[in-house]
Design a protein around this motif. Structure first.
Motif, PDB file in Angstrom:
ATOM      1  N   GLY A 117       0.789  -1.225   0.000  1.00 27.60           N
ATOM      2  CA  GLY A 117       0.000   0.000   0.000  1.00 27.60           C
ATOM      3  C   GLY A 117       0.818   1.271   0.000  1.00 27.60           C
ATOM      4  O   GLY A 117       0.279   2.363  -0.202  1.00 27.60           O
ATOM      5  N   ILE A 118       2.143   1.152   0.199  1.00 21.94           N
ATOM      6  CA  ILE A 118       3.005   2.344   0.152  1.00 21.94           C
ATOM      7  C   ILE A 118       3.435   2.674  -1.273  1.00 21.94           C
ATOM      8  O   ILE A 118       4.094   3.698  -1.501  1.00 21.94           O
ATOM      9  N   PHE A 119       3.106   1.831  -2.252  1.00 19.03           N
ATOM     10  CA  PHE A 119       3.497   2.080  -3.645  1.00 19.03           C
ATOM     11  C   PHE A 119       2.712   3.262  -4.212  1.00 19.03           C
ATOM     12  O   PHE A 119       1.562   3.501  -3.839  1.00 19.03           O
ATOM     13  N   ARG A 120       3.337   3.971  -5.166  1.00 19.22           N
ATOM     14  CA  ARG A 120       2.712   5.113  -5.825  1.00 19.22           C
ATOM     15  C   ARG A 120       2.947   5.024  -7.331  1.00 19.22           C
ATOM     16  O   ARG A 120       3.945   4.455  -7.794  1.00 19.22           O
ATOM     17  N   ALA A 121       2.086   5.633  -8.090  1.00 18.99           N
ATOM     18  CA  ALA A 121       2.190   5.635  -9.545  1.00 18.99           C
ATOM     19  C   ALA A 121       3.494   6.280  -9.994  1.00 18.99           C
ATOM     20  O   ALA A 121       3.847   7.374  -9.538  1.00 18.99           O
ATOM     21  N   GLY A 122       4.198   5.602 -10.894  1.00 15.62           N
ATOM     22  CA  GLY A 122       5.417   6.140 -11.470  1.00 15.62           C
ATOM     23  C   GLY A 122       6.616   6.156 -10.559  1.00 15.62           C
ATOM     24  O   GLY A 122       7.678   6.670 -10.928  1.00 15.62           O
ATOM     25  N   VAL A 123       6.470   5.590  -9.361  1.00 18.09           N
ATOM     26  CA  VAL A 123       7.541   5.619  -8.361  1.00 18.09           C
ATOM     27  C   VAL A 123       8.120   4.220  -8.188  1.00 18.09           C
ATOM     28  O   VAL A 123       7.396   3.219  -8.229  1.00 18.09           O
ATOM     29  N   ALA A 124       9.446   4.133  -7.990  1.00 18.37           N
ATOM     30  CA  ALA A 124      10.110   2.850  -7.803  1.00 18.37           C
ATOM     31  C   ALA A 124       9.526   2.105  -6.608  1.00 18.37           C
ATOM     32  O   ALA A 124       9.405   2.666  -5.511  1.00 18.37           O
ATOM     33  N   ALA A 125       9.163   0.838  -6.825  1.00 19.28           N
ATOM     34  CA  ALA A 125       8.666  -0.046  -5.766  1.00 19.28           C
ATOM     35  C   ALA A 125       9.672  -1.192  -5.642  1.00 19.28           C
ATOM     36  O   ALA A 125       9.636  -2.151  -6.405  1.00 19.28           O
ATOM     37  N   ILE A 126      10.574  -1.076  -4.693  1.00 19.41           N
ATOM     38  CA  ILE A 126      11.677  -2.024  -4.534  1.00 19.41           C
ATOM     39  C   ILE A 126      11.247  -3.133  -3.586  1.00 19.41           C
ATOM     40  O   ILE A 126      10.730  -2.857  -2.495  1.00 19.41           O
ATOM     41  N   VAL A 127      11.456  -4.380  -3.989  1.00 19.39           N
ATOM     42  CA  VAL A 127      11.052  -5.530  -3.182  1.00 19.39           C
ATOM     43  C   VAL A 127      12.286  -6.382  -2.896  1.00 19.39           C
ATOM     44  O   VAL A 127      12.883  -6.943  -3.819  1.00 19.39           O
ATOM     45  N   ASN A 169      18.919  -7.328   2.487  1.00 20.87           N
ATOM     46  CA  ASN A 169      18.533  -5.993   2.945  1.00 20.87           C
ATOM     47  C   ASN A 169      19.462  -4.920   2.372  1.00 20.87           C
ATOM     48  O   ASN A 169      19.007  -3.872   1.911  1.00 20.87           O
ATOM     49  N   ALA A 170      20.754  -5.197   2.407  1.00 19.24           N
ATOM     50  CA  ALA A 170      21.717  -4.236   1.865  1.00 19.24           C
ATOM     51  C   ALA A 170      21.503  -4.054   0.359  1.00 19.24           C
ATOM     52  O   ALA A 170      21.589  -2.935  -0.166  1.00 19.24           O
ATOM     53  N   SER A 171      21.209  -5.140  -0.353  1.00 16.59           N
ATOM     54  CA  SER A 171      20.976  -5.055  -1.796  1.00 16.59           C
ATOM     55  C   SER A 171      19.759  -4.187  -2.112  1.00 16.59           C
ATOM     56  O   SER A 171      19.772  -3.384  -3.048  1.00 16.59           O
ATOM     57  N   ALA A 172      18.689  -4.360  -1.329  1.00 10.12           N
ATOM     58  CA  ALA A 172      17.492  -3.550  -1.539  1.00 10.12           C
ATOM     59  C   ALA A 172      17.776  -2.085  -1.263  1.00 10.12           C
ATOM     60  O   ALA A 172      17.299  -1.198  -1.982  1.00 10.12           O
TER      61      ALA A 172
END
Length: 421
Positions: free
Chosen positions: A184-194, A255-258
């Motif tokens: 739910g923290i994702f936003r349009a056009g914004v990087a969503a790193i998993v 974690n460091a990679s993300a």
């Protein structure tokens, strides 16, 4: 006129102000935030959510950006010793006066809006950061993501660590449901790193629904370990010759990679050299997570309090203490999967010492004893008046070459650090 003149008085009042200690929803906090910050001024923002690894990712990001010379604000929870640890600027907790001033500003504009303890803290951090001339703010989600007060801010990059079963009563009883809340923290056009190799499908579904730019571990970026160093890669981007992460455990490479992926995503806004990344990965600090205290016996502190976190603890013990007797001082909150944790640790712990905690959410020693009996575990000692008595008994009965493990709750680790460090 301010309502209180001390931080403790403010916190005591906040704990009683709202009828529910956990009350998810953005309406109250967002409304007060608009009053508090009508121009909606905010620094560059990375928001971090997930079941485990949030604190580590924030610590890596904080250290990397500070190594690059930037002014960094970090909001995390819970604290170990002092409330001020939750709101840091350039690695240092802000002072009581600054927090009290923020609380007073919030109180003055909230009208008849009731705010929870966590909402007050989140708004205070955002208010302080908005006027602190920061280059970037790092916001750790307290619970979930979609309805957590931190999510009133639109992040410039969103990072979700790992997904596991925790806070089931609020987030859902499956990893798919929990993943949807975290995303739910994702936003349009914004990087969503998993930062998870195999996240729930719901995370990608949410990213697609909102139009976020999904960057998943193992697909958009990855890492490779070598005998003394490791490399990070995302397509044509590479950071080589990285030192081992400051925190132990295989999961810390994830974690460091993300964290590196988040830094690279915002490189066009805040340039960071590879040397700063290397320095930050090596110098990050995080008390209470695999924190080893030298002595006879050695003492290991760990705040892990759900099965996923405890699995990383087991992996750590297997790697660094493979054939050593372990005694444990233990306590957990009553809403956690206590039975699951005991079953995972039953073959590693020789004797359990049950420590009473002065916390309304804590499982009582009687409740813990019942769960131990149900799991067929009888290597348990209880009846202690407080944490100190349990700790002294455990230390007295641990040999110089053995390990004394204190784990199961932030509050338990806090008890040790406040009394014996």
């Amino acid at each position: 006129m301010t309502r209180f003149d001390s931080l403790q008085a403010w916190l005591d009042w906040q704990e009683k102000l709202h009828p529910r200690p956990i009350d998810l929803g953005l309406g109250r906090a967002a409304g007060v935030y608009r009053q508090l910050n009508p121009d909606q001024k905010q620094p560059l923002t990375i928001t971090v959510a997930g079941t485990n690894g949030k604190g580590s990712c924030v610590a890596f990001l904080e250290a990397i950006y500070r190594a690059a010379g930037y002014r960094v604000g970090a909001y995390t929870s819970p604290h170990i010793l002092r409330y001020n640890e939750r709101i840091r600027i350039d690695g240092q907790p802000v002072d009581d006066a600054l927090i009290c001033e923020a609380f007073s500003r919030i109180d003055a504009v909230r009208g008849d809006t009731s705010l929870s303890y966590f909402e007050f803290g989140t708004l205070a951090a955002l208010s302080i950061f908005a006027t602190a001339n920061l280059d970037i703010q790092l916001l750790e989600v307290g619970l979930g993501g979609r309805l957590d007060a931190v999510n009133i801010v639109d992040a410039d990059a969103a990072l979700v660590t790992t997904i596991g079963l925790d806070h089931l009563d609020w987030l859902g009883h499956t990893e798919e449901a929990i993943g949807r809340e975290k995303a739910g923290i994702f936003r349009a056009g914004v990087a969503a790193i998993v930062g998870d190799w195999q996240p729930p499908i719901s995370i990608a579904e949410v990213a697609e629904q909102v139009g976020a730019v999904l960057l998943q571990m193992g697909k958009a970026f990855t890492y490779r370990k070598h005998p003394q160093v490791w490399d990070w890669r995302a397509g044509d981007l590479q950071v080589g010759q990285l030192p081992p992460p400051a925190f132990k455990g295989e999961h810390q490479y994830r974690n460091a990679s993300a964290a590196i992926m988040a830094v690279k995503t915002l490189q066009h806004l805040l340039a960071v050299s590879d040397d700063s990344i290397r320095q930050g990965i090596q110098s990050a600090q995080l008390p209470g997570r695999f924190q080893l205290i030298p002595g006879e016996p050695r003492i290991l502190l760990d705040v892990g309090h759900n099965p996923q976190a405890v699995q990383t603890l087991i992996d750590y013990l297997r790697e660094y203490f493979p054939a050593i007797k372990i005694n444990a001082v233990f306590a957990m909150m009553r809403d956690k999967d206590i039975a699951g944790v005991l079953n995972m640790m039953r073959d590693r712990v020789t004797t359990w010492y049950l420590a009473p905690l002065v916390n309304p959410r804590a499982a009582s020693p009687d409740m813990l004893e019942t769960i131990f009996q149900q799991q067929g575990l009888d290597n348990v000692r209880s009846g202690f008046a407080d944490f100190s008595e349990a700790f002294h008994a455990a230390r007295q009965n641990s040999g110089p070459d053995e390990l004394l493990l204190i784990f199961g709750s932030f509050f338990l680790v806090s008890e040790y650090l406040s009394k014996f460090s």
